[in-house]
Design an enzyme around this catalytic site. Structure first.
Site, PDB file in Angstrom:
ATOM      1  N   LYS A  13     -11.601  -0.848   7.179  1.00  0.00           N
ATOM      2  CA  LYS A  13     -12.521  -0.744   6.034  1.00  0.00           C
ATOM      3  C   LYS A  13     -12.330  -1.920   5.069  1.00  0.00           C
ATOM      4  O   LYS A  13     -13.291  -2.539   4.661  1.00  0.00           O
ATOM      5  CB  LYS A  13     -12.276   0.555   5.240  1.00  0.00           C
ATOM      6  CG  LYS A  13     -12.641   1.818   5.970  1.00  0.00           C
ATOM      7  CD  LYS A  13     -12.703   2.998   5.008  1.00  0.00           C
ATOM      8  CE  LYS A  13     -11.381   3.330   4.345  1.00  0.00           C
ATOM      9  NZ  LYS A  13     -10.362   3.886   5.229  1.00  0.00           N
ATOM     10  N   ARG A 122       0.000  -4.245   9.908  1.00  0.00           N
ATOM     11  CA  ARG A 122      -0.780  -4.864   8.825  1.00  0.00           C
ATOM     12  C   ARG A 122       0.143  -5.458   7.752  1.00  0.00           C
ATOM     13  O   ARG A 122       1.150  -4.880   7.399  1.00  0.00           O
ATOM     14  CB  ARG A 122      -1.681  -3.795   8.209  1.00  0.00           C
ATOM     15  CG  ARG A 122      -2.607  -4.329   7.153  1.00  0.00           C
ATOM     16  CD  ARG A 122      -3.818  -3.501   7.021  1.00  0.00           C
ATOM     17  NE  ARG A 122      -3.538  -2.167   6.524  1.00  0.00           N
ATOM     18  CZ  ARG A 122      -4.462  -1.237   6.377  1.00  0.00           C
ATOM     19  NH1 ARG A 122      -5.709  -1.490   6.737  1.00  0.00           N
ATOM     20  NH2 ARG A 122      -4.155  -0.054   5.912  1.00  0.00           N
ATOM     21  N   ARG A 155       2.595  -2.716   3.168  1.00  0.00           N
ATOM     22  CA  ARG A 155       2.427  -1.683   2.147  1.00  0.00           C
ATOM     23  C   ARG A 155       3.234  -0.445   2.526  1.00  0.00           C
ATOM     24  O   ARG A 155       3.318  -0.111   3.701  1.00  0.00           O
ATOM     25  CB  ARG A 155       0.940  -1.295   2.037  1.00  0.00           C
ATOM     26  CG  ARG A 155       0.136  -2.271   1.232  1.00  0.00           C
ATOM     27  CD  ARG A 155      -1.356  -2.065   1.319  1.00  0.00           C
ATOM     28  NE  ARG A 155      -1.814  -0.740   1.719  1.00  0.00           N
ATOM     29  CZ  ARG A 155      -3.066  -0.467   2.035  1.00  0.00           C
ATOM     30  NH1 ARG A 155      -3.980  -1.417   2.009  1.00  0.00           N
ATOM     31  NH2 ARG A 155      -3.429   0.739   2.381  1.00  0.00           N
ATOM     32  N   ARG A 166      -1.541  10.172   6.743  1.00  0.00           N
ATOM     33  CA  ARG A 166      -2.874   9.820   6.214  1.00  0.00           C
ATOM     34  C   ARG A 166      -3.967  10.169   7.222  1.00  0.00           C
ATOM     35  O   ARG A 166      -5.064  10.580   6.849  1.00  0.00           O
ATOM     36  CB  ARG A 166      -2.926   8.337   5.860  1.00  0.00           C
ATOM     37  CG  ARG A 166      -2.073   8.025   4.642  1.00  0.00           C
ATOM     38  CD  ARG A 166      -1.834   6.549   4.520  1.00  0.00           C
ATOM     39  NE  ARG A 166      -3.029   5.827   4.112  1.00  0.00           N
ATOM     40  CZ  ARG A 166      -3.257   4.556   4.415  1.00  0.00           C
ATOM     41  NH1 ARG A 166      -2.424   3.881   5.148  1.00  0.00           N
ATOM     42  NH2 ARG A 166      -4.345   3.967   3.978  1.00  0.00           N
TER      43      ARG A 166
HETATM   44  P1  AMP Z   1      -6.605   3.292   0.946  1.00  0.00           P
HETATM   45  O1  AMP Z   1      -6.062   1.929   0.723  1.00  0.00           O
HETATM   46  O2  AMP Z   1      -8.081   3.398   0.681  1.00  0.00           O
HETATM   47  O3  AMP Z   1      -6.244   3.857   2.274  1.00  0.00           O
HETATM   48  O4  AMP Z   1      -5.923   4.260  -0.158  1.00  0.00           O
HETATM   49  C1  AMP Z   1      -4.526   4.362  -0.278  1.00  0.00           C
HETATM   50  C2  AMP Z   1      -4.119   5.660  -0.949  1.00  0.00           C
HETATM   51  O5  AMP Z   1      -4.733   5.762  -2.246  1.00  0.00           O
HETATM   52  C3  AMP Z   1      -4.547   6.937  -0.232  1.00  0.00           C
HETATM   53  O6  AMP Z   1      -3.636   7.306   0.781  1.00  0.00           O
HETATM   54  C4  AMP Z   1      -4.552   7.949  -1.386  1.00  0.00           C
HETATM   55  O7  AMP Z   1      -3.245   8.338  -1.740  1.00  0.00           O
HETATM   56  C5  AMP Z   1      -5.109   7.116  -2.534  1.00  0.00           C
HETATM   57  N1  AMP Z   1      -6.594   7.156  -2.569  1.00  0.00           N
HETATM   58  C6  AMP Z   1      -7.454   6.127  -2.303  1.00  0.00           C
HETATM   59  N2  AMP Z   1      -8.733   6.521  -2.446  1.00  0.00           N
HETATM   60  C7  AMP Z   1      -8.699   7.821  -2.802  1.00  0.00           C
HETATM   61  C8  AMP Z   1      -9.696   8.793  -3.078  1.00  0.00           C
HETATM   62  N3  AMP Z   1     -11.012   8.504  -3.004  1.00  0.00           N
HETATM   63  N4  AMP Z   1      -9.294  10.050  -3.418  1.00  0.00           N
HETATM   64  C9  AMP Z   1      -7.992  10.361  -3.492  1.00  0.00           C
HETATM   65  N5  AMP Z   1      -6.997   9.493  -3.237  1.00  0.00           N
HETATM   66  C10 AMP Z   1      -7.328   8.241  -2.901  1.00  0.00           C
END
Ligand code: AMP
Length: 214
Positions: A13, A122, A155, A166
């Site tokens: 993404k 990554r 990360r 996740r």
């Molecule tokens: P990402 O980089 O988009 O995978 O987001 C990393 C982390 O941020 C996720 O595992 C969640 O802990 C938090 N997070 C990101 N977007 C959201 C969302 N829309 N709602 C809740 N938690 C979020």
């Protein structure tokens, strides 16, 4: 133009969102990036959400929705934006429905085993947000960001145990959103098993098609 990029963690993404944002001149609004920045800067929001991010759990809907509302009301979002990582729950999707009507949801479809390999390799730039992969998209200079020269990091949420958690959260809480948007006729399925450029091409076809439809 209001786009949503959708798909399980590590489906690409972030990479695709950066490319789309450049091509169409609209900002990439990534809740993950906004939250990681808040954590790094130890803002009140950052302190509240740190443990969620570290464990790969979703943060509370009310905080996340407020964060998005603030971000999309900034002047650079006037012409449109690309949502990356939002919405992630039915509650968030319903709030977004109240805020605006999105043009399309680009739904990246990929096998979960492929995703674990992708996430664990990554590497990200803590300074400018650029993303690489030790096998599939290595930086020219090992461990160093090509764009800003900073040292790349893995990360915390790309560690294997967190990645698996996740994916579980995605299956349980986020995957049902595909149906929410499919009913509205907004879903465009994208085959995410292909290389970065081939995935991007599929997305461009969909987005260019939007402006041609009446
Ligand atoms: P990402 O980089 O988009 O995978 O987001 C990393 C982390 O941020 C996720 O595992 C969640 O802990 C938090 N997070 C990101 N977007 C959201 C969302 N829309 N709602 C809740 N938690 C979020």
């Amino acid at each position: 133009m209001k786009l949503v990029i959708f798909g399980p963690p590590s489906a690409g993404k972030g990479t695709q969102a950066q490319k789309l944002s450049q091509k169409y001149g609209i900002p990439q609004v990534s809740t993950g990036d906004l939250l990681r920045k808040a954590v790094a800067e130890k803002t009140p929001l950052g302190l509240k959400v740190k443990s969620y991010l570290d464990q790969g759990r979703l943060g509370p809907d009310d905080l996340i929705v407020k964060l998005i509302q603030e971000r999309v009301s900034k002047p650079d979002c006037k012409k449109g934006y690309l949502l990356d990582g939002f919405p992630r729950t039915i509650g968030q999707a319903k709030e977004l429905d109240k805020m605006t009507e999105v043009d399309v949801v680009l739904n990246i479809v990929v096998d979960f085993d492929v995703l674990v390999e992708r996430a664990v390799g990554r590497r990200s730039c803590p300074k400018c947000g650029a993303v690489y992969h030790i096998k599939f998209n290595p930086p020219a200079n090992k461990d160093t960001c090509e764009k800003c020269g900073s040292r790349l990091v893995q990360r915390d949420d790309d560690k294997e145990e967190t990645v698996r958690n996740r994916l579980k959260v995605y299956r349980e809480q986020t995957a049902p959103l595909v149906e929410h948007y499919r009913k509205k006729g907004k879903i465009a399925d994208i085959d995410g098993s292909k290389g970065i450029d081939a995935v991007f091409e599929q997305m461009v076809k969909v987005v260019d098609g939007l402006s041609r439809s009446p």
